[in-house]
Design an enzyme around this catalytic site. Structure first.
Site: not given
Length: 293
Positions: A85, A179
């Site tokens: 990733d 986030g």
């Protein structure tokens, strides 16, 4: 079921209008929880490793071996892919050498020509090894392993150019953020997602799996709509961190950790692991991948 690449599972998801969950692996408990949830829900899975997680666990090799060994120990029957990733070009080369079955080269911060040139080289290498290749255009907002992006809407022409480079899946910026999402977040730009998908179809004559990064915290109705518009892979990390933390916090604040030998990390960490399993099962249901293995 053998560990495989991401290509077939994502093409199937795209055709049947669900998304494969891509959960980040941060330690042994995470690998175990994700695999247990996928097996219970009979969902295909993508287990992701970032450079930061690899550094924490020891190396990309250790993370790979951990996932493979856990997969075998738990007798997992659903298809899984082991995915890099947000990797640099060199991360991609390194993980190809370790036998990761899927890699993401994140060249979104580079000039488009550089991004495309490195993608072309990796396309040749991944194709030769039957490894899936993901790339990105249009930086995603928020922070990922210390890299902060303001976020943007991915240019349509850049998305088309990257699709023409032959990638198996494409991450696009459509207002998503890594986030926690701020209270004033405007939501996903579905009109732009549709433009990107239609432009790629016009250029290639086919629709490719699109990827939604920053999947944690997006309202479920927006995720479901994005899936209907071509998103076939949804990345989840922050939501797992929050669930794991909450499980541990609740356990410790209840003073259960002070009873008997509950200070034993094998007992203590179970509180977070159980919450992580629950989170994974919830996301699997929202993404529509339950019983799609």
């Amino acid at each position: 079921m053998m560990i495989t690449n991401s290509t077939e599972m994502l093409q199937k998801a795209r055709a049947e209008h669900y998304a494969v969950p891509a959960f980040n692996v941060n330690n042994l408990e995470w690998a175990k929880a994700i695999l247990q949830a996928g097996e219970k829900a009979q969902s295909p899975l993508i287990l992701q490793v970032t450079s930061g997680a690899a550094k924490y666990m020891g190396s990309f090799r250790l993370a790979y071996d951990l996932i493979v060994d856990m997969h075998n120990a738990l007798h997992i029957t659903v298809p899984i892919s082991i995915h890099l990733d947000h990797g640099t070009y060199f991360d991609a080369l390194k993980t190809l050498g370790i036998s990761y079955t899927s890699v993401m080269f994140d060249g979104s911060s580079l000039p488009l020509d550089d991004n495309l040139a490195k993608t072309a080289t990796l396309r040749d290498l991944t194709k030769a090894q039957s490894v899936s290749l993901e790339t990105e255009v249009g930086t995603i907002g928020g922070e990922e392993d210390g890299v902060i992006a303001d976020g943007e809407i991915a240019p349509v022409d850049s998305a088309v150019a990257m699709a023409k480079a032959g990638v198996d899946m494409l991450a696009v910026g459509i207002g998503n953020i890594h986030g926690k999402y701020p209270k004033d977040w405007k939501g996903l730009n579905f009109e732009h997602l549709q433009k990107i998908d239609d432009a790629i179809f016009a250029a290639l004559g086919k629709r490719i799996p699109l990827v939604l990064h920053g999947g944690s915290g997006i309202p479920d109705d927006q995720i479901r709509k994005a899936i209907q518009l071509g998103i076939a892979k949804v990345n989840v990390n922050t939501e797992g961190q929050l669930a794991f933390h909450q499980g541990l916090r609740d356990y410790i604040l209840s003073d259960e950790d002070l009873q008997g030998k509950n200070y034993d990390p094998r007992i203590l960490l179970t509180a977070g692991t159980d919450k992580l399993v629950d989170m994974c099962l919830d996301r699997i249901r929202v993404f529509g991948s339950e019983n799609k293995a």
